[in-house]
Design an enzyme around this catalytic site. Sequence first.
Site, PDB file in Angstrom:
ATOM      1  N   ASP A   1      -7.691  -2.513  14.066  1.00 48.08           N
ATOM      2  CA  ASP A   1      -9.075  -2.758  13.637  1.00 48.08           C
ATOM      3  C   ASP A   1      -9.182  -3.989  12.725  1.00 48.08           C
ATOM      4  O   ASP A   1     -10.211  -4.218  12.111  1.00 48.08           O
ATOM      5  CB  ASP A   1      -9.641  -1.513  12.924  1.00 48.08           C
ATOM      6  CG  ASP A   1      -8.863  -1.158  11.662  1.00 48.08           C
ATOM      7  OD1 ASP A   1      -7.927  -1.906  11.281  1.00 48.08           O
ATOM      8  OD2 ASP A   1      -9.179  -0.127  11.035  1.00 48.08           O
TER       9      ASP A   1
ATOM     10  N   GLU B   1      -9.544  -1.500   5.212  1.00 46.46           N
ATOM     11  CA  GLU B   1     -10.244  -1.186   6.457  1.00 46.46           C
ATOM     12  C   GLU B   1     -11.524  -2.030   6.571  1.00 46.46           C
ATOM     13  O   GLU B   1     -11.979  -2.610   5.582  1.00 46.46           O
ATOM     14  CB  GLU B   1     -10.601   0.307   6.465  1.00 46.46           C
ATOM     15  CG  GLU B   1      -9.391   1.238   6.456  1.00 46.46           C
ATOM     16  CD  GLU B   1      -8.679   1.327   7.813  1.00 46.46           C
ATOM     17  OE1 GLU B   1      -8.580   0.310   8.524  1.00 46.46           O
ATOM     18  OE2 GLU B   1      -8.204   2.430   8.144  1.00 46.46           O
TER      19      GLU B   1
ATOM     20  N   ASP C   1       0.827  -1.210   0.000  1.00 45.85           N
ATOM     21  CA  ASP C   1       0.000   0.000   0.000  1.00 45.85           C
ATOM     22  C   ASP C   1       0.860   1.259   0.000  1.00 45.85           C
ATOM     23  O   ASP C   1       2.081   1.193   0.161  1.00 45.85           O
ATOM     24  CB  ASP C   1      -0.960  -0.013   1.201  1.00 45.85           C
ATOM     25  CG  ASP C   1      -0.267  -0.444   2.508  1.00 45.85           C
ATOM     26  OD1 ASP C   1       0.976  -0.440   2.554  1.00 45.85           O
ATOM     27  OD2 ASP C   1      -0.968  -0.786   3.463  1.00 45.85           O
TER      28      ASP C   1
ATOM     29  N   HIS D   1      -7.311  -4.543  10.013  1.00 44.80           N
ATOM     30  CA  HIS D   1      -6.984  -4.326   8.599  1.00 44.80           C
ATOM     31  C   HIS D   1      -5.685  -5.023   8.214  1.00 44.80           C
ATOM     32  O   HIS D   1      -4.793  -5.208   9.043  1.00 44.80           O
ATOM     33  CB  HIS D   1      -6.970  -2.833   8.220  1.00 44.80           C
ATOM     34  CG  HIS D   1      -5.831  -2.015   8.711  1.00 44.80           C
ATOM     35  ND1 HIS D   1      -5.997  -0.852   9.423  1.00 44.80           N
ATOM     36  CD2 HIS D   1      -4.486  -2.154   8.557  1.00 44.80           C
ATOM     37  CE1 HIS D   1      -4.815  -0.317   9.689  1.00 44.80           C
ATOM     38  NE2 HIS D   1      -3.879  -1.094   9.179  1.00 44.80           N
TER      39      HIS D   1
HETATM   40  C1  GLP Z   1      -0.354  -0.018   8.657  1.00 47.25           C
HETATM   41  C2  GLP Z   1      -0.046  -0.698   7.311  1.00 47.25           C
HETATM   42  C3  GLP Z   1      -0.285  -2.183   7.414  1.00 47.25           C
HETATM   43  C4  GLP Z   1       0.233  -2.637   8.761  1.00 47.25           C
HETATM   44  C5  GLP Z   1      -0.673  -2.121   9.840  1.00 47.25           C
HETATM   45  C6  GLP Z   1      -0.147  -2.334  11.246  1.00 47.25           C
HETATM   46  O1  GLP Z   1      -1.150   1.076   8.580  1.00 47.25           O
HETATM   47  N1  GLP Z   1      -0.726  -0.185   6.182  1.00 47.25           N
HETATM   48  O2  GLP Z   1       0.339  -2.852   6.336  1.00 47.25           O
HETATM   49  O3  GLP Z   1       0.238  -4.032   8.846  1.00 47.25           O
HETATM   50  O4  GLP Z   1      -1.040  -0.791   9.607  1.00 47.25           O
HETATM   51  O5  GLP Z   1       0.924  -1.500  11.514  1.00 47.25           O
HETATM   52  P1  GLP Z   1       1.889  -1.690  12.751  1.00 47.25           P
HETATM   53  O6  GLP Z   1       2.603  -2.960  12.521  1.00 47.25           O
HETATM   54  O7  GLP Z   1       2.773  -0.495  12.724  1.00 47.25           O
HETATM   55  O8  GLP Z   1       1.028  -1.748  13.957  1.00 47.25           O
END
Ligand code: GLP
Length: 273
Positions: free
Chosen positions: A135, A142, A66, A137
């Site tokens: 959440d 989302e 992404d 995702h």
């Molecule tokens: C981010 C990314 C995801 C990631 C998630 C968790 O926003 N777009 O690919 O897995 O949210 O992030 P983190 O590992 O920093 O908690």
Amino acid sequence: MEVRIYPTADAAAQGAADAVAVLVAAKPEAVLGFATGTSPMPLYRELARRVAAGLDLSRVRGFALDEYVNLSPEHPGSYHSVISREVTEPLGMRPGSVTVPDGTAVDLELACEHFERLIARAGGIDLQILGIGTDGHIGFNEPTSSLASRTRIKTLMPSTRADNARFFASIDDVPIHCVTQGLGTILEARRVLMLASEESKAAAIAAAVEGPVSSFCPASALQMHPHVVLFLAAAAASKLQQIDYYRYVQEHKDGWRVPRDGPARQDWEIVKR
Ligand code: GLP
């Protein structure tokens, strides 16, 4: 879904790095899917250590999940920057060998279609590395994302923007829109591994593994995938109802094998097509 539970994030990262190493030994030009965020960082650090000790990832190609919309690729919080800083350079991969969705394209919808075509042209993703949002995702899919979705523009939840504000000067600087591989795109990867280490992820992990398959917890779509392994630190596994069973499975993982002539086929070994 296979759940492996480790005492720490670093121990979980070792397990995940073993999986990557086995895959790349079988297929040096493997196509990896790279997540950003904090969760996969111990894995990338462990892979960087192994590269310094001789692991060769120079033929690996990859795709990021992404990118933020209308954020300069030079911004330190952009996923273009994160991928070069945390993945391509420390892992000794060729510059540009990881394709990140283009969030600054004039025609974003066309750019999303193009990104999908690039994955197809590369022969698909052999192993997708994932984190998970609080959440539920994955990528930036989302809650209520279509389970069949493809790479597209999404609007971030305020909670996701708040979670990611730590990478920006203030929450107001976190873009509202992003482009992300869809759940349908992610489900086409041949293998998937997910990392989670913090207690704040425990509810999302429990919903993903033990809840119903529902767009309300996008990661639950992985229940439809035949080869998913979760590498969890104990804190992130703490809300799983069947935790004793997962530990029991992990302990007896290879107990069914009987000695046969020739090398046993290893986990994560993808036979070249
Ligand atoms: C981010 C990314 C995801 C990631 C998630 C968790 O926003 N777009 O690919 O897995 O949210 O992030 P983190 O590992 O920093 O908690």
